[in-house]
Scaffold this motif. Structure first.
Motif, PDB file in Angstrom:
ATOM      1  N   ILE A  76       4.363   4.264 -16.111  1.00  0.00           N
ATOM      2  CA  ILE A  76       5.200   4.348 -14.905  1.00  0.00           C
ATOM      3  C   ILE A  76       6.340   5.313 -15.191  1.00  0.00           C
ATOM      4  O   ILE A  76       7.040   5.184 -16.193  1.00  0.00           O
ATOM      5  CB  ILE A  76       5.683   2.948 -14.494  1.00  0.00           C
ATOM      6  N   LYS A  77       6.488   6.301 -14.308  1.00  0.00           N
ATOM      7  CA  LYS A  77       7.508   7.321 -14.556  1.00  0.00           C
ATOM      8  C   LYS A  77       8.898   6.774 -14.248  1.00  0.00           C
ATOM      9  O   LYS A  77       9.833   6.991 -14.999  1.00  0.00           O
ATOM     10  CB  LYS A  77       7.244   8.550 -13.682  1.00  0.00           C
ATOM     11  N   ILE A  83       9.086   0.951  -4.914  1.00  0.00           N
ATOM     12  CA  ILE A  83       7.947   1.859  -5.147  1.00  0.00           C
ATOM     13  C   ILE A  83       8.149   2.553  -6.486  1.00  0.00           C
ATOM     14  O   ILE A  83       9.197   3.153  -6.734  1.00  0.00           O
ATOM     15  CB  ILE A  83       7.794   2.861  -3.984  1.00  0.00           C
ATOM     16  N   TYR A 119       9.632  13.631 -10.500  1.00  0.00           N
ATOM     17  CA  TYR A 119       9.816  13.165 -11.881  1.00  0.00           C
ATOM     18  C   TYR A 119       9.050  14.050 -12.848  1.00  0.00           C
ATOM     19  O   TYR A 119       9.512  14.335 -13.947  1.00  0.00           O
ATOM     20  CB  TYR A 119       9.380  11.703 -12.023  1.00  0.00           C
ATOM     21  N   ASP A 158       6.955   5.408  -9.213  1.00  0.00           N
ATOM     22  CA  ASP A 158       6.207   6.661  -9.347  1.00  0.00           C
ATOM     23  C   ASP A 158       5.279   6.507 -10.549  1.00  0.00           C
ATOM     24  O   ASP A 158       5.744   6.206 -11.652  1.00  0.00           O
ATOM     25  CB  ASP A 158       7.173   7.835  -9.552  1.00  0.00           C
ATOM     26  N   VAL A 159       3.983   6.701 -10.326  1.00  0.00           N
ATOM     27  CA  VAL A 159       3.025   6.538 -11.440  1.00  0.00           C
ATOM     28  C   VAL A 159       2.313   7.849 -11.709  1.00  0.00           C
ATOM     29  O   VAL A 159       2.281   8.727 -10.866  1.00  0.00           O
ATOM     30  CB  VAL A 159       1.985   5.433 -11.161  1.00  0.00           C
ATOM     31  N   LYS A 185      -6.490   7.866  -0.132  1.00  0.00           N
ATOM     32  CA  LYS A 185      -6.481   6.409  -0.335  1.00  0.00           C
ATOM     33  C   LYS A 185      -5.446   6.057  -1.389  1.00  0.00           C
ATOM     34  O   LYS A 185      -5.247   6.803  -2.343  1.00  0.00           O
ATOM     35  CB  LYS A 185      -7.829   5.959  -0.905  1.00  0.00           C
ATOM     36  N   SER A 186      -4.841   4.877  -1.233  1.00  0.00           N
ATOM     37  CA  SER A 186      -3.929   4.408  -2.269  1.00  0.00           C
ATOM     38  C   SER A 186      -4.741   4.054  -3.513  1.00  0.00           C
ATOM     39  O   SER A 186      -5.956   3.860  -3.438  1.00  0.00           O
ATOM     40  CB  SER A 186      -3.168   3.176  -1.790  1.00  0.00           C
ATOM     41  N   ARG A 187      -4.040   3.944  -4.644  1.00  0.00           N
ATOM     42  CA  ARG A 187      -4.733   3.601  -5.893  1.00  0.00           C
ATOM     43  C   ARG A 187      -5.348   2.206  -5.789  1.00  0.00           C
ATOM     44  O   ARG A 187      -6.467   1.981  -6.253  1.00  0.00           O
ATOM     45  CB  ARG A 187      -3.752   3.671  -7.065  1.00  0.00           C
ATOM     46  N   ARG A 231      -4.015  13.204  -1.789  1.00  0.00           N
ATOM     47  CA  ARG A 231      -4.600  11.854  -1.777  1.00  0.00           C
ATOM     48  C   ARG A 231      -4.778  11.353  -0.363  1.00  0.00           C
ATOM     49  O   ARG A 231      -4.004  11.658   0.539  1.00  0.00           O
ATOM     50  CB  ARG A 231      -3.705  10.876  -2.537  1.00  0.00           C
ATOM     51  N   TYR A 247      10.432  13.047 -16.735  1.00  0.00           N
ATOM     52  CA  TYR A 247      10.714  11.824 -15.960  1.00  0.00           C
ATOM     53  C   TYR A 247      12.157  11.387 -16.209  1.00  0.00           C
ATOM     54  O   TYR A 247      12.869  10.986 -15.294  1.00  0.00           O
ATOM     55  CB  TYR A 247       9.806  10.651 -16.346  1.00  0.00           C
ATOM     56  N   ALA A 279      11.248   3.829 -11.297  1.00  0.00           N
ATOM     57  CA  ALA A 279      11.399   3.089 -10.047  1.00  0.00           C
ATOM     58  C   ALA A 279      12.163   4.009  -9.099  1.00  0.00           C
ATOM     59  O   ALA A 279      13.134   4.645  -9.519  1.00  0.00           O
ATOM     60  CB  ALA A 279      12.175   1.813 -10.300  1.00  0.00           C
ATOM     61  N   THR A 280      11.725   4.116  -7.850  1.00  0.00           N
ATOM     62  CA  THR A 280      12.354   5.069  -6.929  1.00  0.00           C
ATOM     63  C   THR A 280      13.183   4.347  -5.849  1.00  0.00           C
ATOM     64  O   THR A 280      13.019   3.140  -5.637  1.00  0.00           O
ATOM     65  CB  THR A 280      11.301   5.950  -6.210  1.00  0.00           C
ATOM     66  N   HIS A 314       0.842  14.392   1.539  1.00  0.00           N
ATOM     67  CA  HIS A 314       0.708  12.937   1.622  1.00  0.00           C
ATOM     68  C   HIS A 314       2.019  12.263   1.250  1.00  0.00           C
ATOM     69  O   HIS A 314       2.946  12.903   0.763  1.00  0.00           O
ATOM     70  CB  HIS A 314      -0.486  12.402   0.826  1.00  0.00           C
ATOM     71  N   TRP A 315       2.047  10.988   1.494  1.00  0.00           N
ATOM     72  CA  TRP A 315       3.244  10.177   1.311  1.00  0.00           C
ATOM     73  C   TRP A 315       3.702  10.213  -0.140  1.00  0.00           C
ATOM     74  O   TRP A 315       2.934   9.875  -1.052  1.00  0.00           O
ATOM     75  CB  TRP A 315       2.906   8.750   1.743  1.00  0.00           C
ATOM     76  N   GLU A 330       0.843  -1.208   0.000  1.00  0.00           N
ATOM     77  CA  GLU A 330       0.000   0.000   0.000  1.00  0.00           C
ATOM     78  C   GLU A 330       0.876   1.255   0.000  1.00  0.00           C
ATOM     79  O   GLU A 330       1.816   1.359   0.791  1.00  0.00           O
ATOM     80  CB  GLU A 330      -0.891   0.026   1.248  1.00  0.00           C
ATOM     81  N   HIS A 331       0.582   2.176  -0.893  1.00  0.00           N
ATOM     82  CA  HIS A 331       1.243   3.485  -0.910  1.00  0.00           C
ATOM     83  C   HIS A 331       0.201   4.508  -1.319  1.00  0.00           C
ATOM     84  O   HIS A 331      -0.567   4.260  -2.255  1.00  0.00           O
ATOM     85  CB  HIS A 331       2.429   3.489  -1.891  1.00  0.00           C
ATOM     86  N   THR A 332       0.183   5.673  -0.620  1.00  0.00           N
ATOM     87  CA  THR A 332      -0.907   6.640  -0.827  1.00  0.00           C
ATOM     88  C   THR A 332      -1.001   7.126  -2.273  1.00  0.00           C
ATOM     89  O   THR A 332      -2.084   7.238  -2.815  1.00  0.00           O
ATOM     90  CB  THR A 332      -0.733   7.855   0.109  1.00  0.00           C
ATOM     91  N   ALA A 333       0.139   7.434  -2.891  1.00  0.00           N
ATOM     92  CA  ALA A 333       0.060   8.052  -4.222  1.00  0.00           C
ATOM     93  C   ALA A 333       0.588   7.143  -5.325  1.00  0.00           C
ATOM     94  O   ALA A 333       0.177   7.274  -6.468  1.00  0.00           O
ATOM     95  CB  ALA A 333       0.856   9.361  -4.224  1.00  0.00           C
ATOM     96  N   ASP A 334       1.493   6.261  -4.991  1.00  0.00           N
ATOM     97  CA  ASP A 334       2.185   5.509  -6.029  1.00  0.00           C
ATOM     98  C   ASP A 334       1.907   4.013  -5.922  1.00  0.00           C
ATOM     99  O   ASP A 334       1.014   3.607  -5.207  1.00  0.00           O
ATOM    100  CB  ASP A 334       3.677   5.844  -5.969  1.00  0.00           C
ATOM    101  N   GLN A 383      16.395   8.681  -2.171  1.00  0.00           N
ATOM    102  CA  GLN A 383      15.617   9.481  -3.115  1.00  0.00           C
ATOM    103  C   GLN A 383      15.812  10.975  -2.843  1.00  0.00           C
ATOM    104  O   GLN A 383      15.419  11.814  -3.643  1.00  0.00           O
ATOM    105  CB  GLN A 383      14.140   9.070  -3.043  1.00  0.00           C
ATOM    106  N   ARG A 391      12.414  10.524 -25.351  1.00  0.00           N
ATOM    107  CA  ARG A 391      11.209  10.239 -24.581  1.00  0.00           C
ATOM    108  C   ARG A 391      10.209  11.390 -24.679  1.00  0.00           C
ATOM    109  O   ARG A 391       9.009  11.193 -24.587  1.00  0.00           O
ATOM    110  CB  ARG A 391      11.607   9.987 -23.118  1.00  0.00           C
TER     111      ARG A 391
END
Lengths: 140, 482
Positions: free
Chosen positions: A115-116, A137, B96, A139-140, B411-413, B409, B244, A118-119, B68-69, A8-12, B269, B192
């Motif tokens: 997918i942008k 994770i 990105y 980044d999408v 909720k997660s996707r 956000r 990106y 891998a982080t 958010h995260w 589970e990840h909030t955004a990605d 990161q 790209r």
């Protein structure tokens, strides 16, 4: 079937991927990544050699996955079959991969997810008694 | 586990630098009671603490209420570093999607003019504006021409006929940031980016036709030419694959800088380099090129929106009054002047999911907006509302001229996909009078209103904390999702 689960990840999108060997782990991570992007696996008819170096195995995994992502989105190379040799020394890791793939245009054909990258965030590559685990994770 | 945050005022919470050895400054999160519970359960406060490790960070590691995260920086994070004090720049503090941002276009149409036409509008927008995953744009450029595009941003697009020079006046950085260096961009990024200029993209990117539902500041609304019942269009997109690839290239470069410059950060990161280093200079040149790519992208998207409206109403966009109100970047690093301990300093301000919010009188603002402050465009989720705010002097004093960037956000996707029923959601939106088009069902479900925080709660915090002032609230009528 690749042994993996979502984290589970909030955004990605996070994944936890399992394998018996480190080479298999790299292959499984790539297959999970491209499984998120699209379902089709055309018959491979071209071959690319992808060699990536890093100081540790975590960096090696992210660099390799991002190399495959940019080959796909910049040069339309969709990887299908992987032949991997992983060489590890104290502070130097290298992956030498011969990849069979197909020309696939993500700008003409429908794909499932863009997918942008891998982080490195919360990245894990570990070996335990039952095999290898990677947590990545995207980044999408 | 819940994160412990110290309340320091009604809308401000602190993570003291004693929380983790290595933090150079405190973390400050802007939040209210309603948002606090979800923030404390998220990993984002830990990321606010991690950002406080960055060398040369000034005052605080800040987070806006839509926090958010994310990865590295939290989404909603703001951090300024002082280059004279070893301050760093981090590609992870930009993200990105370099110069992901929003623009708001007014029309002279009112709700009545759209009666019976909403479906037609959304269908024309969906057909004529390239959207969705991996879509191909109409801008075809050679390598040499792409270099010009990267140097001149929206100015290049206007010179190609994708708009008028007045549009440039109403963009942050006037649609083109100086100092872009195409020679610091990899061939991969060029490749790209090539097919994607003039495309909306996927995920949370969108086009939305909105009606002004409420006005809170009559004077500012008049300056923007907005009144209740009027129709506006919001465009949310960024630098696509070009950005990106630039970010990925430089996260790699900066990863090596951590040992070279003896920098310790708790998350790779957050890889970074001193602003004055050659690696940082190259990244800054490439990041600015990507920022300019994004301004071209939004300029071309606006051109396509204007053409689409022209088609539906059989009128030119000029006679429909489709002028640009403003365009803001919400993923970017900028060099801006601030007074720190009584001295003027040029700081490197990272905004990762945060919007610049300069107050009245700021010389960066176009003349017409000089007395009211910078327009701040805050998209909400597709089922509720969006806001137009203006920046304040207080934001310049407290948050390096920054405010929130969206609802944030919740909720997660994957949780959204598990818990939201597609058919039910479409029905619910239709009952509210909102038509949605997207190339994928999953995108709509992932972007469901229930996956987001309540935009009203986020706006309440930034306005009560004095970081922005409300001008108007817009309700969605139709949405094209990527």
């Amino acid at each position: 079937m690749i042994d993996f689960e979502f984290i589970e990840h909030t955004a990605d999108v996070g994944v936890r991927v399992y394998a018996d060997t480190s080479e298999q782990l790299f292959k499984n991570c790539a297959e999970v990544l491209f499984g998120l992007i699209l379902d089709d696996r055309p018959k491979p008819d071209i071959e690319e050699t992808v060699v990536v170096e890093a100081e540790d195995i975590e960096e090696l995994l992210i660099t390799w996955l991002n190399e495959l992502l940019s080959l796909f989105f910049a040069y339309r190379f969709l990887p299908v079959d992987y032949d991997i040799i992983l060489e590890e020394r104290e502070d130097y890791k290298v992956i030498k991969s011969r990849i069979k793939g197909a020309n696939f245009d993500p700008y003409q054909n429908k794909i499932k997810m863009e997918i942008k990258a891998a982080t490195y965030h919360d990245l894990k590559v570990e070996k335990n008694d039952s095999g290898w685990i990677a947590e990545v994770i995207f980044d999408v | 586990m819940e994160f412990h945050l110290e309340k320091i005022s009604e809308y401000k919470y602190r993570i003291p630098k004693s929380y983790k050895p290595g933090m150079r400054v405190d973390g400050i999160i802007y939040a209210g009671n309603k948002l606090l519970e979800s923030i404390k359960k998220d990993k984002a406060p830990e990321q606010v603490a991690n950002v406080a490790f960055l060398p040369g960070i000034v005052n605080y590691s800040l987070a806006m209420p839509d926090i958010h995260w994310g990865y590295g920086f939290p989404i909603g994070g703001v951090a300024a570093t002082d280059p004279e004090q070893g301050g760093v720049i981090s590609p992870g503090g930009v993200g990105y999607d370099i110069n992901c941002g929003v623009r708001l276009v007014k029309t002279d149409l009112v709700l009545e003019d759209l009666k019976g036409k909403i479906e037609k509008i959304v269908n024309v927008l969906y057909n004529d504006v390239p959207s969705g995953i991996g879509s191909k744009g109409q801008v075809k450029v050679s390598y040499q021409e792409e270099k010009k595009l990267l140097l001149n941003g929206a100015k290049w697009a206007v010179a190609q006929g994708f708009g008028v020079k007045e549009d440039l006046e109403y963009c942050e950085e006037f649609g083109a940031i100086d100092g872009a260096d195409p020679d610091s961009v990899s061939e991969r990024a060029f490749e790209r980016g090539k097919p994607q200029a003039g495309t909306l993209g996927s995920g949370n990117h969108f086009l939305e036709v909105q009606v002004i539902e409420d006005i809170f500041d009559q004077t500012a609304a008049e300056v923007f030419g907005l009144r209740i019942g009027q129709i506006a269009v919001m465009i949310h997109s960024g630098s696509r694959g070009f950005g990106y690839q630039v970010c990925d290239d430089y996260v790699k470069v900066m990863g090596k800088c951590l040992s070279k410059y003896a920098i310790k950060v708790p998350d790779r990161q957050l890889a970074c380099a001193p602003v004055t280093s050659p690696e940082a200079k190259a990244y800054i040149g490439a990041m600015r090129a990507a920022a300019n790519y994004a301004w071209v992208n939004r300029q071309v998207l606006m051109y396509l929106v204007r053409e689409s409206f022209g088609k539906v109403f059989s009128k030119s966009w000029q006679s429909l009054g489709m002028d640009l109100i403003y365009d803001v970047a919400h993923n970017i690093a900028k060099f801006e002047k601030y007074i720190i301990d009584g001295k003027e300093k040029v700081l490197c301000v990272h905004r990762k999911g945060a919007t610049r919010a300069f107050g009245p009188g700021n010389p960066e603002l176009p003349d017409r907006y000089r007395n009211i402050g910078q327009p701040v465009i805050i998209p909400g989720d597709m089922g509720t509302a969006s806001y137009l705010l203006v920046g304040t002097k207080k934001a310049e004093q407290e948050t390096f001229g920054s405010t929130c960037h969206g609802a944030g956000r919740l909720k997660s996707r994957s949780e959204a996909i598990r818990t939201v029923d597609y058919e039910g959601l479409i029905k619910e939106l239709r009952q509210k009078g909102i038509e949605v088009r997207s190339s994928g069902k999953n995108t709509i479900v992932e972007e469901a209103p229930s996956a987001y925080k309540n935009i009203d709660d986020v706006i309440e915090v930034v306005t009560q904390a004095g970081l922005s002032k409300k001008v108007c609230k817009m309700r969605p009528l139709c949405v094209v999702k990527g």
